[in-house]
Design an enzyme around this catalytic site. Sequence first.
Site, PDB file in Angstrom:
ATOM      1  N   ASP A 193       1.394  -1.388  -0.041  1.00 38.06           N
ATOM      2  CA  ASP A 193      -0.576   0.139  -0.211  1.00 38.06           C
ATOM      3  C   ASP A 193       0.720   1.113   0.299  1.00 38.06           C
ATOM      4  O   ASP A 193       2.348   1.275   0.615  1.00 38.06           O
ATOM      5  CB  ASP A 193      -0.806  -0.154   1.043  1.00 38.06           C
ATOM      6  CG  ASP A 193      -2.152  -1.350   1.552  1.00 38.06           C
ATOM      7  OD1 ASP A 193      -2.727  -1.259   0.075  1.00 38.06           O
ATOM      8  OD2 ASP A 193      -2.801  -1.332   2.314  1.00 38.06           O
ATOM      9  N   ASP A 227      -7.460  -0.979  -5.315  1.00 40.69           N
ATOM     10  CA  ASP A 227      -8.305  -0.687  -4.151  1.00 40.69           C
ATOM     11  C   ASP A 227      -9.283   0.222  -4.800  1.00 40.69           C
ATOM     12  O   ASP A 227     -10.203  -0.088  -4.366  1.00 40.69           O
ATOM     13  CB  ASP A 227      -7.563  -0.848  -2.347  1.00 40.69           C
ATOM     14  CG  ASP A 227      -6.079  -1.418  -1.641  1.00 40.69           C
ATOM     15  OD1 ASP A 227      -6.910  -2.709  -1.600  1.00 40.69           O
ATOM     16  OD2 ASP A 227      -5.752  -0.830  -0.757  1.00 40.69           O
TER      17      ASP A 227
END
Length: 163
Positions: A111, A129
């Site tokens: 991330d 995401d």
Amino acid sequence: MFYYLIAIFIILLDQVTKWLIVTKMHLGESIPVIEDFLYITSHRNRGAAWGILQGQMWFFYVITAIVIIAIIYYIQKEAKGKWLLGVSLAFMLGGAIGNFIDRLIRKEVVDFIHTYIFNYNFPVFNIADSALVIGVVLLMIQMLRDERETKEKSYGENGTHHS
């Protein structure tokens, strides 16, 4: 085929950005893009959104495989003539596969998009995401359109019910 090209583009963009983060930044390093709002932060997640289900890789493998198969099925069976449905499913497919690749290869998800929205330190996320969220929003719009269309057919233009 067009929908699969969208998914492939999302997967490639996701994986290239994650590769850049892994190879160019140290874990925990953060680069301000817009001070007090947007940062590029090298982060890893062994769970799902907001770090839930940490370390449950077997669960993610099974669920993601089922989701990918279901999305492909719906693209094949339901998206014909419904471009918004197809695009929404393509975004979800690309996002699901993008994070699945991380879990398979790295045993964790990379991330890096870090935001502060109204002083809330939002959990760090990635392109996959984002694609999943965009896909779900587009799917909700498609569902609302379908519902409105069904009501219009059922009640007609003047609001009276036709059986």
